[in-house]
Design an enzyme around this catalytic site. Structure first.
Site, PDB file in Angstrom:
ATOM      1  CB  CYS A 164      -1.251   2.444 -10.662  1.00  0.00           C
ATOM      2  SG  CYS A 164      -1.600   1.546 -12.179  1.00  0.00           S
ATOM      3  CB  THR A 165      -2.493   4.746  -5.891  1.00  0.00           C
ATOM      4  OG1 THR A 165      -3.036   5.910  -6.520  1.00  0.00           O
ATOM      5  CG2 THR A 165      -1.907   5.134  -4.540  1.00  0.00           C
TER       6      THR A 165
END
Length: 361
Positions: free
Chosen positions: A109-110
């Site tokens: 994820c970011t």
């Protein structure tokens, strides 16, 4: 890119109320009635992948017959909620447990927490999922990433008809990967790859060592029970875990934002917002901030470049959505983008698509 439209926008998501006043085994019934077909598709895909690696079918047999018994070892209410999901979906309990374990070990994820010039805090994330879990050559996409999109829902957890917290979730998953507790804090969780990784803790759990907490269960517990930003920060930093993780936490007051880098036993680093020193955002992908990201997977550099170009003066949810829409921050694994503001418990999530040319991760 905002408001979301065009080729990178795949659609909005439905909202469901999870009533915490109901018995744990009944809380997910309505959601499962609506989403059991889509959930069965994803679970079958996971079984197919397991059978590809272990053609005898023994792994799936173990899942269906042995892992179901481990549900009894999970703490309340998670044990009863999993049983309830199995009952209402018609999917074997062991397979529901495996579906929940998957998010402990396969999420990339970011996540961003940023503060504008007025002291207002924003928290946003891309949820990337499905790495190495089946590439569809014909459609040039990850199979599981595509199949998960119909399972994305916004959950409003309520007690006495009042919102306790909200979460963007996959139907059938009872932990939390992103959530907001209105007027208190926002929280996202990112996978942290480590040799002492999630597999080790999960095997230890199966073998009888149960003093660690599942990541998604910890974030759920914090969203439900923590009474302040600092209380949430302490719980996330100090609770023993089954797997290493990054917890990205935002508060409601200026300077309340941090990335907590966790091993299974301790906080290795806490990176706080520091407006006086010019740190107006913190950003986490899936690598320790003091190490360079993997050459094949540098989402951090482009995301930071975009934020720096945006500047603190021009910060807003639409601006952050633009950052999260920039390749390779947006990639073939991106299932959805979630934007959160703490004050009203505001959250919005959009399903995403990354048209070619696009990085596979």
């Amino acid at each position: 890119m905002y408001p979301p439209s065009g080729p990178t926008f795949k659609g909005n998501i439905p909202t469901y109320v999870i009533n915490l006043d109901l018995p744990a085994s009944k809380r997910w019934d309505e959601l499962m009635r609506d989403k059991k077909t889509e959930l069965k598709t994803v679970v079958q895909n996971i079984k197919d992948i397991a059978n590809t690696f272990f053609p005898s079918g023994k792994v799936v047999d173990i899942v269906d017959n042995k892992i179901a018994h481990l549900t009894a070892t999970l703490p309340y209410p998670f044990n009863e909620e999993l049983q309830g999901i199995a009952n209402s979906s018609g999917i074997p309990l062991g397979e529901i447990v495996i579906f929940n374990i998957f998010y402990e070990i396969f999420t990339v994820c970011t996540s961003i927490v940023a503060e504008d010039k007025t002291g207002k805090l924003y928290h946003a994330r891309n949820l990337d999922f499905g790495l190495f879990l089946g590439w569809d050559v014909k459609n040039n996409s990850w199979t599981l990433t595509r199949e998960l999109k119909p399972l994305v829902v916004l959950l409003d957890f309520q007690r006495n008809n009042k919102t306790v917290f909200k979460s963007t979730n996959f139907a059938g998953y009872i932990g939390m990967v992103s959530g907001v507790k209105p007027n208190l804090f926002t929280l996202t969780m990112n996978e942290r790859f480590s040799l002492d990784g999630g597999y080790v803790g999960i095997f230890e759990w199966f073998l009888g060592r149960r003093d660690g907490m599942w990541m998604g269960f910890l974030t759920r517990t914090v969203l439900e029970n923590a009474t302040s930003y600092q209380d949430a920060k302490d719980r996330l930093a100090k609770t023993r875990l089954l797997a290493p993780a990054y917890f990205i936490l935002g508060g409601k007051n200026s300077g309340e934002g941090c990335v907590i880098t966790r091993s299974r036993t301790a906080a290795l680093d806490i990176w706080d917002l520091d407006i006086k020193k010019g740190t107006w955002y913190v950003l986490e992908t899936n690598y320790d901030r003091w190490k360079p990201p993997l050459v094949l997977d540098n989402r951090r550099g482009p995301a930071m470049k975009c934020l720096n170009q945006t500047t603190q003066e021009n910060l807003s949810l639409p601006a952050i959505y633009d950052v999260l829409s920039t390749k390779p921050v947006l990639n073939k694994l991106t299932v959805c983008t979630t934007l959160m503001e703490v004050y009203s418990g505001h959250t919005e999530t959009y399903l995403r698509e990354c048209p070619d040319p696009c990085s596979p991760w």
